[in-house]
Design an enzyme around this catalytic site. Structure first.
Site, mmCIF file in Angstrom:
data_model
loop_
_atom_site.group_PDB
_atom_site.id
_atom_site.type_symbol
_atom_site.label_atom_id
_atom_site.label_comp_id
_atom_site.label_asym_id
_atom_site.label_seq_id
_atom_site.Cartn_x
_atom_site.Cartn_y
_atom_site.Cartn_z
ATOM 1 N N ASP A 72 0.826 -1.211 0.000
ATOM 2 C CA ASP A 72 0.000 0.000 0.000
ATOM 3 C C ASP A 72 0.860 1.261 0.000
ATOM 4 O O ASP A 72 2.090 1.201 0.155
ATOM 5 C CB ASP A 72 -0.948 -0.004 1.209
ATOM 6 C CG ASP A 72 -0.278 -0.505 2.493
ATOM 7 O OD1 ASP A 72 0.966 -0.481 2.567
ATOM 8 O OD2 ASP A 72 -0.988 -0.893 3.414
ATOM 9 N N ASP A 141 -7.279 -2.747 14.284
ATOM 10 C CA ASP A 141 -8.667 -3.104 13.979
ATOM 11 C C ASP A 141 -8.746 -4.320 13.048
ATOM 12 O O ASP A 141 -9.763 -4.562 12.411
ATOM 13 C CB ASP A 141 -9.412 -1.903 13.373
ATOM 14 C CG ASP A 141 -8.754 -1.383 12.104
ATOM 15 O OD1 ASP A 141 -7.786 -2.012 11.628
ATOM 16 O OD2 ASP A 141 -9.219 -0.355 11.572
ATOM 17 N N HIS A 143 -7.092 -4.916 10.269
ATOM 18 C CA HIS A 143 -6.954 -4.740 8.825
ATOM 19 C C HIS A 143 -5.665 -5.366 8.300
ATOM 20 O O HIS A 143 -4.671 -5.476 9.011
ATOM 21 C CB HIS A 143 -7.086 -3.271 8.405
ATOM 22 C CG HIS A 143 -5.965 -2.368 8.804
ATOM 23 N ND1 HIS A 143 -6.158 -1.228 9.553
ATOM 24 C CD2 HIS A 143 -4.631 -2.411 8.540
ATOM 25 C CE1 HIS A 143 -4.995 -0.627 9.718
ATOM 26 N NE2 HIS A 143 -4.052 -1.316 9.122
HETATM 27 C C1 GLP Z 1 -0.625 0.255 8.442
HETATM 28 C C2 GLP Z 1 -0.259 -0.566 7.210
HETATM 29 C C3 GLP Z 1 -0.458 -2.024 7.451
HETATM 30 C C4 GLP Z 1 0.213 -2.441 8.740
HETATM 31 C C5 GLP Z 1 -0.385 -1.667 9.882
HETATM 32 C C6 GLP Z 1 0.199 -2.049 11.222
HETATM 33 O O1 GLP Z 1 -1.978 0.432 8.549
HETATM 34 N N1 GLP Z 1 -1.010 -0.189 6.072
HETATM 35 O O2 GLP Z 1 0.050 -2.759 6.358
HETATM 36 O O3 GLP Z 1 0.058 -3.816 8.931
HETATM 37 O O4 GLP Z 1 -0.143 -0.294 9.654
HETATM 38 O O5 GLP Z 1 1.356 -1.313 11.456
HETATM 39 P P1 GLP Z 1 2.364 -1.588 12.633
HETATM 40 O O6 GLP Z 1 3.136 -2.787 12.188
HETATM 41 O O7 GLP Z 1 3.219 -0.380 12.705
HETATM 42 O O8 GLP Z 1 1.575 -1.841 13.835
#
Ligand code: GLP
Length: 273
Positions: A72, A141, A143
């Protein structure tokens, strides 16, 4: 779904790096038949990237014939911005390994036609012959990539609006000021991730405990898009103990019993000798 419970973040990262390295080495990629790797951003994969860099520097693992597709990118954030996912990937991973620049693919959140950019991204993945291994993190959440709650579980690459929860979670990267966090992103779809031959999700820390519980203990649900991994024939979650805080005890014990983590770790640690 396979669930590996590591004792902490370092062990999780080590396990994941060795898993990824093994897959690439076993595939014996060539220029004609490269290994296609899906890459996430965020704090979760940082340890994994550090370990992969280490293996690359030791000459154990080469990225010369690895083609990457990132999950992304924010919309309208300049590529040079330190928090763009372009910057993140080059600063934390690509600049430190022997990957060819032309083999790196990251969505362009500044493209003049964002819909065309998303369609083109899907075409490039298809032309490459699909993704061999998609690595990912998970949002608080639940995702996956930026597939926020309520996303279609068969979705493809598209524009998504970020939820307040994600904006709150990501403001730490933007001087803790949520007004600075982009509100839109381009993201591969849940379906795009699920088309990969293998999917490996990293999940660490107590803030992810609720998401992990919904992903593993309950059924597939579009409000916890990572739960779609249950439908994947080769889906693996590697988490740390902190992330299991809300997991059902019976689920926890079941996977702990299964994994024989210590034996596997010993085998994978061979690479570091
Ligand atoms: C963002 C990214 C995700 C990632 C998430 C969690 O939303 N788009 O791909 O998994 O953050 O991030 P972190 O690993 O910093 O908790």
């Amino acid at each position: 779904m396979r669930v590996i419970i590591a004792k902490d973040y370092d062990e999780m990262s080590l396990w994941a790096a060795n898993y990824v390295a093994q897959r690439i080495i076993e595939a014996n990629p060539t220029h004609e038949h490269p290994f296609k790797l899906g890459c996430p951003t965020g704090s979760s994969p940082l340890g994994l990237y550090r370990r992969l860099i280490e293996l690359n520097k030791k000459g154990v693992l080469s990225f010369q014939n690895v083609v990457t597709f990132n999950m992304d990118e924010y919309v309208n954030l300049p590529v040079e911005h330190p928090e763009s996912y372009h910057s993140f990937m080059w600063n934390n991973f690509f600049s430190h390994i022997d990957i060819k620049k032309e083999n790196v693919h990251i969505l362009d959140g500044n493209a003049p036609d964002l819909l065309a950019e998303c369609a083109h991204y899907e075409e490039m993945i298809a032309q490459a012959g699909g993704i061999d291994l998609f690595m990912g993190g998970i949002g608080e959440d639940g995702h996956i990539a930026f597939n926020e709650p309520g996303s279609s579980l068969t979705s493809r690459t598209r524009i998504k609006t970020l939820t307040s929860n994600t904006i709150q979670a990501n403001k730490r990267f933007f001087d803790n000021d949520e007004t600075l966090v982009p509100k839109l992103a381009l993201t591969v779809g849940v379906g795009t991730v699920m088309d990969a031959k293998e999917v490996l999700i990293l999940c660490n820390g107590p803030k992810k405990a609720r998401a992990l519980h919904h992903m593993i203990d309950n059924g597939v649900n579009h409000m916890w898009t990572a739960s779609m991994l249950q439908m994947h024939p080769h889906g693996t979650v590697v988490c740390d103990e902190d992330a299991t805080a809300e997991m059902k005890l019976s689920t926890y014990q079941y996977f702990k019993d299964k994994q024989r983590l210590q034996g596997m770790l010993e085998q994978y640690l061979e690479l570091y000798k």
